[in-house]
Design an enzyme around this catalytic site. Structure first.
Site, PDB file in Angstrom:
ATOM      1  N   ASP A  48      -9.162  -4.561  -5.645  1.00  0.00           N
ATOM      2  CA  ASP A  48      -8.585  -3.710  -4.601  1.00  0.00           C
ATOM      3  C   ASP A  48      -9.341  -2.385  -4.566  1.00  0.00           C
ATOM      4  O   ASP A  48      -9.230  -1.567  -5.484  1.00  0.00           O
ATOM      5  CB  ASP A  48      -7.106  -3.480  -4.880  1.00  0.00           C
ATOM      6  CG  ASP A  48      -6.358  -2.825  -3.730  1.00  0.00           C
ATOM      7  OD1 ASP A  48      -6.956  -1.976  -3.045  1.00  0.00           O
ATOM      8  OD2 ASP A  48      -5.186  -3.169  -3.515  1.00  0.00           O
ATOM      9  N   SER A  62       0.824  -1.200   0.000  1.00  0.00           N
ATOM     10  CA  SER A  62       0.000   0.000   0.000  1.00  0.00           C
ATOM     11  C   SER A  62       0.863   1.257   0.000  1.00  0.00           C
ATOM     12  O   SER A  62       1.758   1.415  -0.820  1.00  0.00           O
ATOM     13  CB  SER A  62      -0.958  -0.049   1.194  1.00  0.00           C
ATOM     14  OG  SER A  62      -1.950   0.944   1.129  1.00  0.00           O
ATOM     15  N   HIS A  89      -7.393  -5.547  -1.188  1.00  0.00           N
ATOM     16  CA  HIS A  89      -6.171  -4.882  -0.714  1.00  0.00           C
ATOM     17  C   HIS A  89      -5.407  -5.772   0.277  1.00  0.00           C
ATOM     18  O   HIS A  89      -4.181  -5.796   0.271  1.00  0.00           O
ATOM     19  CB  HIS A  89      -6.561  -3.558  -0.046  1.00  0.00           C
ATOM     20  CG  HIS A  89      -5.455  -2.552   0.022  1.00  0.00           C
ATOM     21  ND1 HIS A  89      -4.664  -2.208  -1.052  1.00  0.00           N
ATOM     22  CD2 HIS A  89      -5.020  -1.776   1.066  1.00  0.00           C
ATOM     23  CE1 HIS A  89      -3.793  -1.285  -0.695  1.00  0.00           C
ATOM     24  NE2 HIS A  89      -3.975  -1.013   0.581  1.00  0.00           N
TER      25      HIS A  89
END
Length: 294
Positions: free
Chosen positions: A234, A111, A263
C-alpha cells in the site's frame, strides 16, 4: 407518493433519483441501500464516493447481506458545503445511521474514512455498531513527531496538499497506477474522474484532517472488535505507519495482511476481499445470535 415522502426519513433527491438523507445543517447525503440481511455500512476514502464499493456491495448482497453506502459531503451526488473536518463528517455518519435506524452494523471504512468511523465511535458511542473493519486505513497518526518518528514530515504533507489544491490532475496521473496496479484502464480512468469531480475545497480539507489528526487515544479507547485489512504494498497508507500501528494500540484487533496488495485491494483482490468481509459479518452475526439466546 407525496404522503409517503412526507412521513419518510428519506427524501427523493432533485434532480437525482436515489434517496438522500438530510443533515441538521441542510446538506443532502446521497444514499445507496441494497439488499436484506445483516447490515454492512461502507465508507469510501477521501476523493471516492459510494460507487467505489459497487462490486463489494453486490457480492455481499449475493451472500445475503444488506449493504449501505453514501456519498459524503462534497463527494458524488451529495451537496457541497465547502469546508469539512472529522467532527462534521462523523456527525453526518451518525445522522445516516439514525435516519435509517441501523443496528448491529458492521462498519467498513477505507483509507481516510477510518478516521470518520473512529471519530463517530468516540463521539456517538458503539451502541449501533457491532464490528469495525478498517481497510487500507490511514492513521492513527500520520505526521512525524518526537513520539512518531516514522510519520510524514510536515513539509511533505504541505507539498501534497498543494498538489491536491492546484495540480489534482497531475497528482491523479502520478498515483493511479500504485492505487490499483493491473486493473483495466477504464477502471483507473473512472476512479480518476471520481476524484476530479469532488469538491476541491472538501478534498483538500479532508486530506489535511487525515494528515493532522492524531487518533491514537481514540483508537485505544474502542471497545468493539476491529479487523484491519491491509496490503503490504500500500503506497498511500504504508502498512508500518498505519495498520501495524493500529494493531499495537487497539484493544481487540485482528490484522489481515494481503501480500503484494495495494491501497485499492477491493479491486485488485476483489474475490478474496468480498469473501473475507462476508465471513467477518457472518461470524459477528452468529456471535450476536448466540449472546441473544443466553
Amino acid at each position: 407518493m407525496q404522503s409517503f415522502l412526507a412521513s419518510s426519513p428519506i427524501r427523493q433527491a432533485t434532480p437525482a433519483t436515489a434517496p438522500v438523507v438530510e443533515t441538521g445543517d441542510g446538506q443532502l447525503l446521497f444514499v445507496r441501500d441494497w439488499g436484506q440481511g445483516p447490515t454492512v455500512l461502507l465508507l469510501a476514502g477521501a476523493g471516492m464516493d459510494s460507487r467505489l464499493w459497487a462490486e463489494t456491495m453486490v457480492g455481499l448482497n449475493d451472500a445475503g447481506m444488506r449493504t449501505v453506502a453514501y456519498d459524503r459531503r462534497g463527494h458524488g451526488f451529495s451537496s457541497d458545503c465547502g469546508e469539512v473536518d472529522y467532527d462534521l463528517l462523523a456527525n453526518d455518519l451518525a445522522t445516516v445511521i439514525a435516519t435509517l435506524d441501523l443496528h448491529d452494523v458492521t462498519l467498513v471504512a477505507h483509507s481516510g474514512a477510518s478516521g470518520e468511523a473512529i471519530r463517530y465511535l468516540s463521539r456517538h458511542g458503539d451502541e449501533r455498531i457491532r464490528q469495525l473493519v478498517l481497510v487500507g486505513a490511514t492513521g492513527p497518526c500520520m505526521l512525524a513527531a518526537q513520539d512518531n518518528p516514522c510519520g510524514v514530515p510536515r513539509e511533505v504533507a504541505e507539498a501534497l496538499l498543494g498538489e491536491l489544491a492546484y495540480d489534482l490532475a497531475g497528482w491523479i496521473d502520478r498515483n493511479a497506477e500504485p492505487f490499483a496496479p493491473g486493473v483495466p484502464d477504464r477502471l483507473i480512468q473512472w476512479l480518476g474522474q471520481m476524484i476530479m469531480d469532488v469538491s476541491r475545497r472538501t478534498f483538500v480539507d479532508f486530506q489535511r484532517a487525515i494528515l493532522e489528526t492524531d487518533f491514537r487515544d481514540e483508537a485505544a479507547a474502542l471497545r468493539i472488535p476491529v479487523t484491519l485489512i491491509h496490503g503490504d504494498m500500500d503506497a498511500s497508507a504504508p502498512i508500518e505507519l498505519t495498520a501495524h500501528a493500529y494493531a499495537r494500540i487497539l484493544p481487540d484487533a485482528e490484522l489481515i495482511v494481503y501480500e503484494g496488495a495495494p491501497h485499492g485491494l477491493m479491486y485488485t483482490d476483489r474475490a478474496r476481499f468480498t469473501g473475507e468481509l462476508a465471513a467477518i459479518v457472518e461470524s459477528v452475526n452468529q456471535q450476536g445470535l448466540r449472546r441473544a439466546m443466553l
